[in-house]
Enzyme design. Structure first.
Site, PDB file in Angstrom:
ATOM      1  N   ASP A  78       0.841  -1.195   0.000  1.00  0.00           N
ATOM      2  CA  ASP A  78       0.000   0.000   0.000  1.00  0.00           C
ATOM      3  C   ASP A  78       0.876   1.245   0.000  1.00  0.00           C
ATOM      4  OD1 ASP A  78      -2.862   1.161   0.562  1.00  0.00           O
ATOM      5  OD2 ASP A  78      -1.502   2.212   1.935  1.00  0.00           O
TER       6      ASP A  78
ATOM      7  N   TYR B  71       2.947  10.177  -0.040  1.00  0.00           N
ATOM      8  CA  TYR B  71       3.932   9.664   0.912  1.00  0.00           C
ATOM      9  C   TYR B  71       5.356  10.032   0.511  1.00  0.00           C
ATOM     10  CZ  TYR B  71       0.107   6.623   2.562  1.00  0.00           C
ATOM     11  OH  TYR B  71      -1.088   6.136   3.044  1.00  0.00           O
TER      12      TYR B  71
ATOM     13  N   LYS C 239      -2.699   6.239  -4.232  1.00  0.00           N
ATOM     14  CA  LYS C 239      -3.779   7.176  -3.923  1.00  0.00           C
ATOM     15  C   LYS C 239      -3.555   8.524  -4.609  1.00  0.00           C
ATOM     16  CE  LYS C 239      -3.789   4.998   0.627  1.00  0.00           C
ATOM     17  NZ  LYS C 239      -2.428   4.424   0.555  1.00  0.00           N
TER      18      LYS C 239
ATOM     19  N   HIS D 167      -7.607   9.832  -1.823  1.00  0.00           N
ATOM     20  CA  HIS D 167      -6.918   9.805  -0.537  1.00  0.00           C
ATOM     21  C   HIS D 167      -7.741  10.408   0.603  1.00  0.00           C
ATOM     22  CE1 HIS D 167      -2.542   9.652   1.116  1.00  0.00           C
ATOM     23  NE2 HIS D 167      -3.405   9.341   2.045  1.00  0.00           N
TER      24      HIS D 167
END
Length: 314
Positions: A46, A51, A80, A111
């Site tokens: 994931d 990120y 996402k 997200h």
């Protein structure tokens, strides 16, 4: 490693346990992804554009595939679309695919049910002069979802689409106008935040729940919880195994995060908890209080859609 899988409403399967990569330290992600795939038998990764470590994830995937121990088609990859890309979904997807070095992802998520100014003072976290988040008042969950439907139906870049951090009111609002029902809703979920209303609603609608931050947060605050420790002693396993099993025993995908190889293996071990044990874990928050660890200061209530707050003050 458990081979437990669940079926999405698309008909495709998703491994019950994945490796989360949120807040994983830079420089450690590539090795963690490689270890998970090539050594621990994990088949679910994931990640997210926001990120900032998708390139490391991609290198870890490529290295694991190059060993011959795993094939790309046997790996379930989620990414996402962040809030500044709410009107540029395919652009965000293309950036993620480039970062990951992949032709497609297995699941693409919205997200947050939030839109931020795409032309603000930061590509991910634009702020106003007073320091508050620079929300885009033109944001529409449904309009953004229509772009998700487009990439799902008209490209070969995604196998399924879903949402993340959606409350029941947001889901109810969204479902009024969709052609494609979200395959998943990824939410913070653990004994201090069981979110049973959302869990039950999604089950009724055929939307799979994915649980992130299953240990509470960085450092695993739930590892010291008495209910968790008692169950770990009973089953002769670790607190992390009990917290992962809390979700798999309830039919939820769980996304524990670590970059330590031995913990990746440990987080993949599950036991089948009895209904009364699941209930005991669900009630931990009754004594200790609910605790949400992922709560960015959006400046708009994510429980109830009210975008009046997003409009700049005169």
């Amino acid at each position: 490693m458990t081979s437990l899988e669940y079926k999405l409403n698309t008909g495709n399967t998703i491994p019950a346990i994945g490796l989360g990569t949120w807040q994983s330290p830079k420089g450690a992600v590539e090795a963690a992804v490689y270890s998970a795939l090539a050594e621990a038998g994990v088949r679910h990764i994931d990640c997210a554009f926001a990120y900032g470590n998708e390139e490391e994830v991609g290198r870890g995937i490529a290295k694991a595939v190059a060993t011959g121990k795993v094939k790309r088609e046997d790996i379930f990859i989620t990414t996402k679309v962040f809030a500044t890309y709410h009107n540029r979904v395919e652009e965000s997807l293309n950036l993620s695919l480039k970062n990951l070095g992949l032709d497609y992802v297995d699941l693409l998520l919205m997200h947050w049910p939030v839109g931020l100014n795409p032309n603000g003072n930061h590509p991910l976290v634009p702020t106003r002069p007073d320091g508050s988040r620079d929300l885009d008042p033109s944001f529409s969950v449904l309009n953004t979802w229509k772009q998700f439907e487009h990439v799902y139906k008209n490209t070969n870049k995604v196998k399924a689409v879903g949402v993340s951090n959606f409350s029941v009111p947001y889901l109810e609002d969204l479902l009024k106008g969709v052609e494609v029902v979200p395959a998943a809703n990824q939410i913070e979920n653990h004994p201090l935040l069981p979110q049973l209303e959302i869990v039950d609603f999604c089950k009724q609608k055929g939307i799979l729940i994915e649980a992130y931050s299953p240990f509470g947060s960085t450092g695993g605050p739930l590892f010291q919880n008495k209910t968790v420790l008692d169950l770990a002693e009973k089953y002769k396993t670790t607190p992390s195994s009990i917290l992962v099993s809390y979700h798999t025993s309830s039919g939820r995908v769980v996304l524990p995060k670590t970059t330590t190889p031995s913990r990746i293996v440990e987080n993949s071990k599950v036991v089948e908890l009895a209904p009364e044990e699941i209930k005991a874990l669900e009630e931990v928050h009754v004594k200790e209080g609910k605790k949400r660890y992922a709560a960015p200061p959006w400046g708009v209530d994510l429980k109830f859609p009210d975008w009046n707050a997003a409009k700049p003050k005169a």
